[in-house]
Write a protein that holds these residues in place. Structure first.
Motif, PDB file in Angstrom:
ATOM      1  N   ILE A  80      30.533  33.476   7.327  1.00 17.17           N
ATOM      2  CA  ILE A  80      29.496  32.612   7.889  1.00 17.17           C
ATOM      3  C   ILE A  80      30.023  31.965   9.167  1.00 17.17           C
ATOM      4  O   ILE A  80      31.164  31.492   9.208  1.00 17.17           O
ATOM      5  CB  ILE A  80      29.084  31.521   6.878  1.00 17.17           C
ATOM      6  CG1 ILE A  80      28.463  32.164   5.646  1.00 17.17           C
ATOM      7  CG2 ILE A  80      28.115  30.538   7.517  1.00 17.17           C
ATOM      8  CD1 ILE A  80      28.070  31.170   4.577  1.00 17.17           C
ATOM      9  N   LEU A  81      29.168  31.941  10.178  1.00 11.16           N
ATOM     10  CA  LEU A  81      29.466  31.252  11.429  1.00 11.16           C
ATOM     11  C   LEU A  81      28.607  29.997  11.491  1.00 11.16           C
ATOM     12  O   LEU A  81      27.386  30.064  11.341  1.00 11.16           O
ATOM     13  CB  LEU A  81      29.153  32.157  12.622  1.00 11.16           C
ATOM     14  CG  LEU A  81      29.222  31.500  14.003  1.00 11.16           C
ATOM     15  CD1 LEU A  81      30.639  31.018  14.324  1.00 11.16           C
ATOM     16  CD2 LEU A  81      28.717  32.469  15.066  1.00 11.16           C
ATOM     17  N   ILE A  82      29.252  28.859  11.723  1.00 13.94           N
ATOM     18  CA  ILE A  82      28.571  27.578  11.849  1.00 13.94           C
ATOM     19  C   ILE A  82      28.784  27.084  13.280  1.00 13.94           C
ATOM     20  O   ILE A  82      29.917  27.037  13.766  1.00 13.94           O
ATOM     21  CB  ILE A  82      29.123  26.564  10.828  1.00 13.94           C
ATOM     22  CG1 ILE A  82      28.900  27.106   9.415  1.00 13.94           C
ATOM     23  CG2 ILE A  82      28.479  25.199  11.014  1.00 13.94           C
ATOM     24  CD1 ILE A  82      29.713  26.421   8.368  1.00 13.94           C
ATOM     25  N   GLY A  83      27.695  26.726  13.935  1.00 13.61           N
ATOM     26  CA  GLY A  83      27.777  26.266  15.317  1.00 13.61           C
ATOM     27  C   GLY A  83      28.279  24.838  15.419  1.00 13.61           C
ATOM     28  O   GLY A  83      28.418  24.130  14.424  1.00 13.61           O
ATOM     29  N   LYS A  84      28.531  24.422  16.650  1.00 13.03           N
ATOM     30  CA  LYS A  84      28.996  23.053  16.877  1.00 13.03           C
ATOM     31  C   LYS A  84      27.979  22.019  16.413  1.00 13.03           C
ATOM     32  O   LYS A  84      28.339  20.894  16.108  1.00 13.03           O
ATOM     33  CB  LYS A  84      29.323  22.834  18.362  1.00 13.03           C
ATOM     34  CG  LYS A  84      30.614  23.492  18.794  1.00 13.03           C
ATOM     35  CD  LYS A  84      30.987  23.107  20.210  1.00 13.03           C
ATOM     36  CE  LYS A  84      32.345  23.637  20.583  1.00 13.03           C
ATOM     37  NZ  LYS A  84      32.761  23.220  21.936  1.00 13.03           N
ATOM     38  N   ASP A  85      26.700  22.427  16.332  1.00 10.50           N
ATOM     39  CA  ASP A  85      25.654  21.503  15.868  1.00 10.50           C
ATOM     40  C   ASP A  85      25.610  21.401  14.345  1.00 10.50           C
ATOM     41  O   ASP A  85      24.826  20.635  13.797  1.00 10.50           O
ATOM     42  CB  ASP A  85      24.289  21.916  16.405  1.00 10.50           C
ATOM     43  CG  ASP A  85      23.825  23.277  15.881  1.00 10.50           C
ATOM     44  OD1 ASP A  85      24.572  23.947  15.128  1.00 10.50           O
ATOM     45  OD2 ASP A  85      22.702  23.683  16.249  1.00 10.50           O
ATOM     46  N   GLY A  86      26.465  22.177  13.659  1.00 13.22           N
ATOM     47  CA  GLY A  86      26.518  22.133  12.197  1.00 13.22           C
ATOM     48  C   GLY A  86      25.587  23.111  11.509  1.00 13.22           C
ATOM     49  O   GLY A  86      25.593  23.220  10.284  1.00 13.22           O
ATOM     50  N   GLY A  87      24.805  23.844  12.281  1.00 10.03           N
ATOM     51  CA  GLY A  87      23.868  24.804  11.706  1.00 10.03           C
ATOM     52  C   GLY A  87      24.498  26.171  11.484  1.00 10.03           C
ATOM     53  O   GLY A  87      25.374  26.587  12.243  1.00 10.03           O
TER      54      GLY A  87
END
Length: 118
Positions: A80-87
């Motif tokens: 899973i990849l989570i962006g800097k925005d937490g999504g």
């Protein structure tokens, strides 16, 4: 001590790999491209059972593997990849650094970082 990903929000992108017991060592794969990982502000976690490997520089809570698996519903063998925005930005059924890096590099925030020379 890191208990969850809250303190990483807006600072880092996160890759979580839940490694099945029979898989190749995902931590070694991630470690082989440290330059690409660092350039993209990525903190990674490889969870195998109750064990966790990471490039996070500080201490981890003993509950962190369970917290990550529960919070992000990570299945065995999933990345899973989570962006800097937490999504959550991407879910893969394998560890594919090219796909992860391509997804990151297409993100608007990453595009700005690249233009700024970061």
């Amino acid at each position: 001590m890191l208990n969850d990903l809250t303190s990483l929000k807006w600072q880092n992108r996160v890759i979580i790999v839940r490694e099945p017991q029979t898989a190749a060592n995902a931590a070694a794969v991630l470690g082989q491209d440290a330059a690409g990982i660092n350039e993209r502000d990525v903190i990674w976690f490889v969870i195998s059972g109750q064990a966790i490997e990471t490039n996070y520089p500080d201490d981890l809570s003993a509950d962190l593997p369970d917290t990550l698996v529960a919070t992000y519903a990570v299945d065995d063998g999933e990345t899973i990849l989570i962006g800097k925005d937490g999504g959550t930005k991407l879910r893969l059924n394998t560890l594919d650094l090219n796909a992860l890096f391509s997804t990151i590099d297409a993100m608007p925030m990453r595009q700005r970082e690249m233009k700024q020379g970061r």
